[in-house]
Design a protein around this motif. Structure first.
Motif, short mmCIF file in Angstrom:
data_model
loop_
_atom_site.label_atom_id
_atom_site.label_comp_id
_atom_site.label_asym_id
_atom_site.label_seq_id
_atom_site.Cartn_x
_atom_site.Cartn_y
_atom_site.Cartn_z
N GLY A 40 1.07 26.38 -35.14
CA GLY A 40 2.34 27.09 -35.03
C GLY A 40 3.03 27.23 -36.38
N VAL A 41 2.98 26.17 -37.19
CA VAL A 41 3.59 26.23 -38.52
C VAL A 41 2.85 27.25 -39.39
N MET A 42 1.54 27.31 -39.27
CA MET A 42 0.77 28.31 -40.02
C MET A 42 1.13 29.73 -39.59
N ALA A 43 1.37 29.92 -38.29
CA ALA A 43 1.81 31.22 -37.80
C ALA A 43 3.18 31.57 -38.37
N ALA A 44 4.06 30.59 -38.43
CA ALA A 44 5.38 30.81 -39.02
C ALA A 44 5.26 31.22 -40.48
N ALA A 45 4.33 30.58 -41.19
CA ALA A 45 4.10 30.93 -42.60
C ALA A 45 3.57 32.35 -42.73
N GLY A 46 2.70 32.75 -41.80
CA GLY A 46 2.18 34.11 -41.83
C GLY A 46 3.27 35.14 -41.62
N THR A 47 4.19 34.87 -40.71
CA THR A 47 5.31 35.77 -40.47
C THR A 47 6.19 35.89 -41.71
N SER A 48 6.50 34.76 -42.33
CA SER A 48 7.36 34.77 -43.52
C SER A 48 6.70 35.52 -44.67
N THR A 49 5.39 35.37 -44.81
CA THR A 49 4.67 36.10 -45.85
C THR A 49 4.72 37.60 -45.58
N GLY A 50 4.64 37.98 -44.31
CA GLY A 50 4.78 39.38 -43.96
C GLY A 50 6.14 39.94 -44.35
N CYS A 51 7.17 39.11 -44.24
CA CYS A 51 8.52 39.54 -44.65
C CYS A 51 8.56 39.91 -46.12
N LEU A 52 7.74 39.23 -46.94
CA LEU A 52 7.70 39.55 -48.36
C LEU A 52 7.15 40.96 -48.59
N VAL A 53 6.21 41.38 -47.75
CA VAL A 53 5.66 42.73 -47.86
C VAL A 53 6.76 43.75 -47.57
N HIS A 109 -6.44 27.48 -37.94
CA HIS A 109 -5.14 27.59 -38.59
C HIS A 109 -5.07 28.83 -39.48
N THR A 110 -6.18 29.13 -40.14
CA THR A 110 -6.22 30.33 -40.98
C THR A 110 -6.06 31.60 -40.14
N GLU A 111 -6.69 31.62 -38.97
CA GLU A 111 -6.59 32.76 -38.08
C GLU A 111 -5.17 32.91 -37.54
N SER A 112 -4.51 31.80 -37.27
CA SER A 112 -3.12 31.84 -36.82
C SER A 112 -2.23 32.48 -37.89
N PHE A 113 -2.45 32.08 -39.14
CA PHE A 113 -1.70 32.66 -40.25
C PHE A 113 -1.97 34.16 -40.37
N ARG A 114 -3.25 34.53 -40.33
CA ARG A 114 -3.63 35.92 -40.53
C ARG A 114 -3.07 36.82 -39.44
N ARG A 115 -3.17 36.37 -38.19
CA ARG A 115 -2.69 37.20 -37.09
C ARG A 115 -1.18 37.35 -37.11
N ALA A 116 -0.48 36.26 -37.42
CA ALA A 116 0.98 36.34 -37.50
C ALA A 116 1.40 37.28 -38.63
N PHE A 117 0.71 37.20 -39.76
CA PHE A 117 0.98 38.09 -40.89
C PHE A 117 0.77 39.55 -40.48
N THR A 118 -0.32 39.81 -39.76
CA THR A 118 -0.64 41.17 -39.34
C THR A 118 0.38 41.70 -38.35
N ILE A 119 0.78 40.86 -37.40
CA ILE A 119 1.78 41.27 -36.41
C ILE A 119 3.07 41.69 -37.10
N ASN A 120 3.48 40.93 -38.10
CA ASN A 120 4.73 41.24 -38.80
C ASN A 120 4.61 42.49 -39.66
N VAL A 121 3.55 42.58 -40.46
CA VAL A 121 3.41 43.70 -41.40
C VAL A 121 3.24 45.02 -40.67
N LEU A 122 2.52 45.03 -39.55
CA LEU A 122 2.23 46.26 -38.84
C LEU A 122 3.30 46.65 -37.82
N ASN A 123 4.39 45.90 -37.79
CA ASN A 123 5.49 46.22 -36.87
C ASN A 123 6.47 47.15 -37.57
#
Length: 210
Positions: A40-53, A109-123
């Motif tokens: 879950g924390v890795m997913a949160a990190a993925g979302t925050s990284t998407g915000c940087l994009v 954990h890497t997949e959780s990060f990647r998917r969360a990042f993708t969900i955020n960036v592609l929204n």
């Protein structure tokens, strides 16, 4: 440098908007329930990284225009205000309950990060939101790019802190947010009020002449 009075207005608004349940926080909760709090924390990190994009896109797309053109400032102001009010109204009217059942599929954990990042960036809603929300806290007498980027990074960091907390206390958060109608309604009303209120504030904002 961003004035402390701007930060005092921005931080509560950013926190309120991050608390509003959405695809990002729902995914974080699903991962923490299914694969543990670290996922879950890795997913949160993925979302925050998407915000940087989205922040970088906002800087590239807005900073030069807003600084150079009064017309561009006016267009962004009215478009942003209308969009924030629209989001507030639709949030108020949306009574849909969020389903946060555990997924049968286990993810690394890497997949959780990647998917969360993708969900955020592609929204696309997130992209438009950043374009509408961040400029209203910018002082037109300063550096647009630096201010927008700083606010975007701060928004992402606040979002990470909130979602990481959800991940750590996922069982309790799931029960409080999804199973108690009064809490869900309170979050919905608060989020809608923040969006509409800042939309009106943006509409009334005046451009400072150089």
């Amino acid at each position: 440098m961003i004035d402390t009075s701007v930060l005092a207005a921005f931080v509560p608004a950013a926190l309120a908007l991050n608390v509003a349940p959405g695809p990002d926080s729902i995914y974080t909760l699903k991962r923490s329930i299914s694969d543990g709090q670290t996922a879950g924390v890795m997913a949160a990190a993925g979302t925050s990284t998407g915000c940087l994009v989205h922040t970088t896109a906002a800087v590239l797309g807005l900073s030069a225009l807003l600084k150079a053109s009064a017309l561009a400032f006016t267009v962004v102001k009215f478009a942003g205000a209308a969009y924030l009010v629209y989001l507030g109204v639709t949030t108020l009217r949306n009574r849909e309950e969020f389903e946060i059942a555990p997924d049968e599929e286990n993810q690394s954990h890497t997949e959780s990060f990647r998917r969360a990042f993708t969900i955020n960036v592609l929204n696309p809603k997130v992209a438009v939101f950043f374009l509408a929300f961040l400029p209203q806290f910018v002082d037109s007498g300063g550096s647009f790019g630096l201010q927008i980027f700083t606010l975007g990074v701060l928004f992402g960091c606040l979002g990470f802190c909130y979602q990481a907390t959800l991940a750590v206390f996922s069982s309790r958060a799931r029960r409080v947010i999804t199973e108690r109608k009064a809490v869900r309604d309170l979050l919905r009303y608060a989020s809608a009020s923040v969006l509409v209120g800042f939309g009106v504030k943006l509409l009334l904002e005046k451009r400072v002449a150089h």
